[in-house]
Design an enzyme around this catalytic site. Structure first.
Site, PDB file in Angstrom:
ATOM      1  N   ASP A 189      -9.428 -11.694   6.701  1.00 54.46           N
ATOM      2  CA  ASP A 189      -8.697 -10.809   5.798  1.00 54.46           C
ATOM      3  C   ASP A 189      -9.587  -9.652   5.354  1.00 54.46           C
ATOM      4  O   ASP A 189      -9.193  -8.475   5.433  1.00 54.46           O
ATOM      5  CB  ASP A 189      -8.222 -11.621   4.590  1.00 54.46           C
ATOM      6  CG  ASP A 189      -7.467 -10.795   3.582  1.00 54.46           C
ATOM      7  OD1 ASP A 189      -6.416 -10.235   3.931  1.00 54.46           O
ATOM      8  OD2 ASP A 189      -7.924 -10.719   2.416  1.00 54.46           O
ATOM      9  N   ARG A 224       2.967   3.769   9.183  1.00 54.84           N
ATOM     10  CA  ARG A 224       2.129   3.113   8.171  1.00 54.84           C
ATOM     11  C   ARG A 224       1.508   1.818   8.679  1.00 54.84           C
ATOM     12  O   ARG A 224       0.744   1.175   7.953  1.00 54.84           O
ATOM     13  CB  ARG A 224       2.977   2.806   6.922  1.00 54.84           C
ATOM     14  CG  ARG A 224       3.470   4.056   6.180  1.00 54.84           C
ATOM     15  CD  ARG A 224       4.331   3.646   4.994  1.00 54.84           C
ATOM     16  NE  ARG A 224       3.615   2.786   4.074  1.00 54.84           N
ATOM     17  CZ  ARG A 224       4.205   1.989   3.161  1.00 54.84           C
ATOM     18  NH1 ARG A 224       5.520   1.945   3.071  1.00 54.84           N
ATOM     19  NH2 ARG A 224       3.477   1.241   2.355  1.00 54.84           N
ATOM     20  N   LYS A 225       1.842   1.409   9.893  1.00 53.31           N
ATOM     21  CA  LYS A 225       1.400   0.099  10.393  1.00 53.31           C
ATOM     22  C   LYS A 225       0.169   0.244  11.272  1.00 53.31           C
ATOM     23  O   LYS A 225       0.223   0.842  12.346  1.00 53.31           O
ATOM     24  CB  LYS A 225       2.544  -0.564  11.172  1.00 53.31           C
ATOM     25  CG  LYS A 225       3.698  -0.955  10.272  1.00 53.31           C
ATOM     26  CD  LYS A 225       4.781  -1.653  11.061  1.00 53.31           C
ATOM     27  CE  LYS A 225       6.017  -0.793  11.105  1.00 53.31           C
ATOM     28  NZ  LYS A 225       7.188  -1.448  11.691  1.00 53.31           N
TER      29      LYS A 225
HETATM   30  C1  LIG Z   1      -0.471   0.199  -5.939  1.00 56.29           C
HETATM   31  C2  LIG Z   1      -1.789  -0.598  -6.025  1.00 56.29           C
HETATM   32  C3  LIG Z   1      -2.742  -0.208  -4.969  1.00 56.29           C
HETATM   33  C4  LIG Z   1      -4.020  -0.930  -5.175  1.00 56.29           C
HETATM   34  C5  LIG Z   1      -4.992  -0.673  -4.068  1.00 56.29           C
HETATM   35  C6  LIG Z   1      -5.768   0.556  -4.365  1.00 56.29           C
HETATM   36  C7  LIG Z   1      -6.920   0.781  -3.840  1.00 56.29           C
HETATM   37  C8  LIG Z   1      -7.524  -0.201  -2.984  1.00 56.29           C
HETATM   38  C9  LIG Z   1      -8.876   0.233  -2.723  1.00 56.29           C
HETATM   39  C10 LIG Z   1      -9.715  -0.510  -2.049  1.00 56.29           C
HETATM   40  C11 LIG Z   1      -9.669  -1.947  -1.715  1.00 56.29           C
HETATM   41  C12 LIG Z   1      -8.601  -2.392  -0.746  1.00 56.29           C
HETATM   42  C13 LIG Z   1      -8.838  -3.087   0.374  1.00 56.29           C
HETATM   43  C14 LIG Z   1     -10.169  -3.346   0.852  1.00 56.29           C
HETATM   44  C15 LIG Z   1     -10.176  -3.871   2.233  1.00 56.29           C
HETATM   45  C16 LIG Z   1      -9.916  -5.117   2.545  1.00 56.29           C
HETATM   46  C17 LIG Z   1      -9.543  -6.075   1.522  1.00 56.29           C
HETATM   47  C18 LIG Z   1      -9.007  -7.301   2.098  1.00 56.29           C
HETATM   48  C19 LIG Z   1      -7.568  -7.149   2.438  1.00 56.29           C
HETATM   49  C20 LIG Z   1      -6.715  -7.777   1.411  1.00 56.29           C
HETATM   50  O1  LIG Z   1      -6.975  -8.857   0.977  1.00 56.29           O
HETATM   51  S1  LIG Z   1      -5.375  -6.918   0.881  1.00 56.29           S
HETATM   52  C21 LIG Z   1      -4.683  -8.094  -0.262  1.00 56.29           C
HETATM   53  C22 LIG Z   1      -3.635  -8.958   0.373  1.00 56.29           C
HETATM   54  N1  LIG Z   1      -2.474  -8.193   0.646  1.00 56.29           N
HETATM   55  C23 LIG Z   1      -1.529  -7.975  -0.257  1.00 56.29           C
HETATM   56  O2  LIG Z   1      -1.609  -8.418  -1.369  1.00 56.29           O
HETATM   57  C24 LIG Z   1      -0.346  -7.127   0.204  1.00 56.29           C
HETATM   58  C25 LIG Z   1       0.911  -7.465  -0.593  1.00 56.29           C
HETATM   59  N2  LIG Z   1       2.015  -6.750  -0.033  1.00 56.29           N
HETATM   60  C26 LIG Z   1       2.306  -5.477  -0.403  1.00 56.29           C
HETATM   61  O3  LIG Z   1       1.676  -4.919  -1.279  1.00 56.29           O
HETATM   62  C27 LIG Z   1       3.448  -4.827   0.306  1.00 56.29           C
HETATM   63  O4  LIG Z   1       4.298  -5.754   0.875  1.00 56.29           O
HETATM   64  C28 LIG Z   1       2.980  -3.801   1.379  1.00 56.29           C
HETATM   65  C29 LIG Z   1       2.141  -2.681   0.738  1.00 56.29           C
HETATM   66  C30 LIG Z   1       2.168  -4.520   2.485  1.00 56.29           C
HETATM   67  C31 LIG Z   1       4.211  -3.163   2.032  1.00 56.29           C
HETATM   68  O5  LIG Z   1       5.125  -2.815   1.014  1.00 56.29           O
HETATM   69  P1  LIG Z   1       5.776  -1.379   0.901  1.00 56.29           P
HETATM   70  O6  LIG Z   1       6.936  -1.500  -0.029  1.00 56.29           O
HETATM   71  O7  LIG Z   1       4.743  -0.363   0.603  1.00 56.29           O
HETATM   72  O8  LIG Z   1       6.279  -1.040   2.345  1.00 56.29           O
HETATM   73  P2  LIG Z   1       7.403  -1.740   3.235  1.00 56.29           P
HETATM   74  O9  LIG Z   1       7.737  -3.099   2.754  1.00 56.29           O
HETATM   75  O10 LIG Z   1       8.528  -0.767   3.376  1.00 56.29           O
HETATM   76  O11 LIG Z   1       6.645  -1.902   4.653  1.00 56.29           O
HETATM   77  C32 LIG Z   1       6.278  -0.736   5.404  1.00 56.29           C
HETATM   78  C33 LIG Z   1       6.452  -1.083   6.861  1.00 56.29           C
HETATM   79  O12 LIG Z   1       5.574  -2.199   7.149  1.00 56.29           O
HETATM   80  C34 LIG Z   1       6.334  -3.324   7.582  1.00 56.29           C
HETATM   81  N3  LIG Z   1       5.766  -4.548   6.998  1.00 56.29           N
HETATM   82  C35 LIG Z   1       5.308  -4.701   5.757  1.00 56.29           C
HETATM   83  N4  LIG Z   1       4.857  -5.927   5.574  1.00 56.29           N
HETATM   84  C36 LIG Z   1       5.026  -6.548   6.739  1.00 56.29           C
HETATM   85  C37 LIG Z   1       4.745  -7.865   7.199  1.00 56.29           C
HETATM   86  N5  LIG Z   1       4.184  -8.763   6.385  1.00 56.29           N
HETATM   87  N6  LIG Z   1       5.022  -8.192   8.457  1.00 56.29           N
HETATM   88  C38 LIG Z   1       5.566  -7.288   9.287  1.00 56.29           C
HETATM   89  N7  LIG Z   1       5.860  -6.017   8.930  1.00 56.29           N
HETATM   90  C39 LIG Z   1       5.598  -5.672   7.671  1.00 56.29           C
HETATM   91  C40 LIG Z   1       7.741  -3.087   7.092  1.00 56.29           C
HETATM   92  O13 LIG Z   1       8.677  -3.759   7.883  1.00 56.29           O
HETATM   93  C41 LIG Z   1       7.856  -1.589   7.184  1.00 56.29           C
HETATM   94  O14 LIG Z   1       8.087  -1.251   8.540  1.00 56.29           O
HETATM   95  P3  LIG Z   1       9.185  -0.126   8.920  1.00 56.29           P
HETATM   96  O15 LIG Z   1       8.711   1.143   8.257  1.00 56.29           O
HETATM   97  O16 LIG Z   1       9.168  -0.064  10.401  1.00 56.29           O
HETATM   98  O17 LIG Z   1      10.478  -0.607   8.348  1.00 56.29           O
END
Ligand SMILES: CCCCC/C=C\C/C=C\C/C=C\C/C=C\CCCC(=O)SCCNC(=O)CCNC(=O)[C@H](O)C(C)(C)COP(=O)(O)OP(=O)(O)OC[C@H]1O[C@@H](n2cnc3c(N)ncnc32)[C@H](O)[C@@H]1OP(=O)(O)O
Length: 165
Positions: free
Chosen positions: A89, A134-135
């Site tokens: 992750d 976005r993917k």
């Molecule tokens: C607003 C707060 C922001 C905070 C972050 C700010 C700064 C971060 C800075 C640095 C640190 C960050 C990361 C560091 C690097 C690595 C860290 C480790 C990684 C992690 O530890 S990270 C935590 C675990 N992570 C989560 O906690 C995510 C929870 N989740 C969500 O936050 C939403 O779920 C999100 C944003 C993923 C999407 O939400 P959304 O509303 O923006 O967009 P939407 O749902 O429309 O998806 C758009 C297109 O992606 C497709 N899609 C989406 N999800 C899919 C899935 N699961 N499978 C297949 N397709 C999927 C849709 O099907 C659509 O596809 P299409 O456009 O073709 O229809």
């Protein structure tokens, strides 16, 4: 990959934990890019769970050396599956960030191919394999020498409003 370095990274129970990289890798400062929030996996450089160093190669791909200690145990003497998934992750999400995408992980698929013994230095390789809107799809592998311990496919989704590609 030079054979001598592979052997060094795969020595069992090294008296000193050597997380140095390959020739041609440069240290990658993850906190400088994403802040200090990645403490869960790579934040503790001296603990008994994970120790990690990130690097980039000449093609800017992200690599990592990891050591998993006794606090990462699942099956006796071996890594907990959640520990392996946590590494994937962080490392694969970070690979997306390292390529300029401001992402979170939306889906992570991990295949556990071999039980990972604790106490040895392993390598994580990662690669952004596709970008569709976005993917951002990132693939990764945890290995040591010829042995692959886990493979992962990580679907990262860019976060609107956060600077990046
Ligand atoms: C607003 C707060 C922001 C905070 C972050 C700010 C700064 C971060 C800075 C640095 C640190 C960050 C990361 C560091 C690097 C690595 C860290 C480790 C990684 C992690 O530890 S990270 C935590 C675990 N992570 C989560 O906690 C995510 C929870 N989740 C969500 O936050 C939403 O779920 C999100 C944003 C993923 C999407 O939400 P959304 O509303 O923006 O967009 P939407 O749902 O429309 O998806 C758009 C297109 O992606 C497709 N899609 C989406 N999800 C899919 C899935 N699961 N499978 C297949 N397709 C999927 C849709 O099907 C659509 O596809 P299409 O456009 O073709 O229809």
């Amino acid at each position: 990959m030079p054979t001598s370095t592979v052997l060094k990274a795969c020595d069992e129970m090294q008296p000193e934990i050597d997380l140095s990289g390959e020739a041609g890798w440069t240290p990658f400062d993850a906190p400088a890019l994403v802040g200090d929030s990645l403490r869960f996996v790579s934040g503790d450089r001296s603990g008994d769970r994970f120790r990690a160093r990130y690097y980039r190669d000449a093609d800017n791909h992200l690599h990592a050396r990891f050591w998993l200690g006794p606090e990462a145990e699942g099956p006796p003497g071996h890594a907990h599956g959640g520990a392996v998934a946590a590494i994937m992750d962080e490392a694969l999400g970070l690979a997306g960030w390292a390529e300029g995408y401001s992402i979170v992980v939306g889906n992570l698929n991990v295949s556990f191919r071999n039980m990972l013994p604790l106490g040895r230095v392993i390598t994580v390789e990662s690669r952004v394999v596709s970008v569709e809107g976005r993917k951002i799809m990132v693939h990764g592998r945890i290995f040591c020498g010829d042995t692959t311990y886990a493979e992962a496919q990580c679907l990262c989704i860019t976060i609107p409003g956060i600077p990046g590609k």
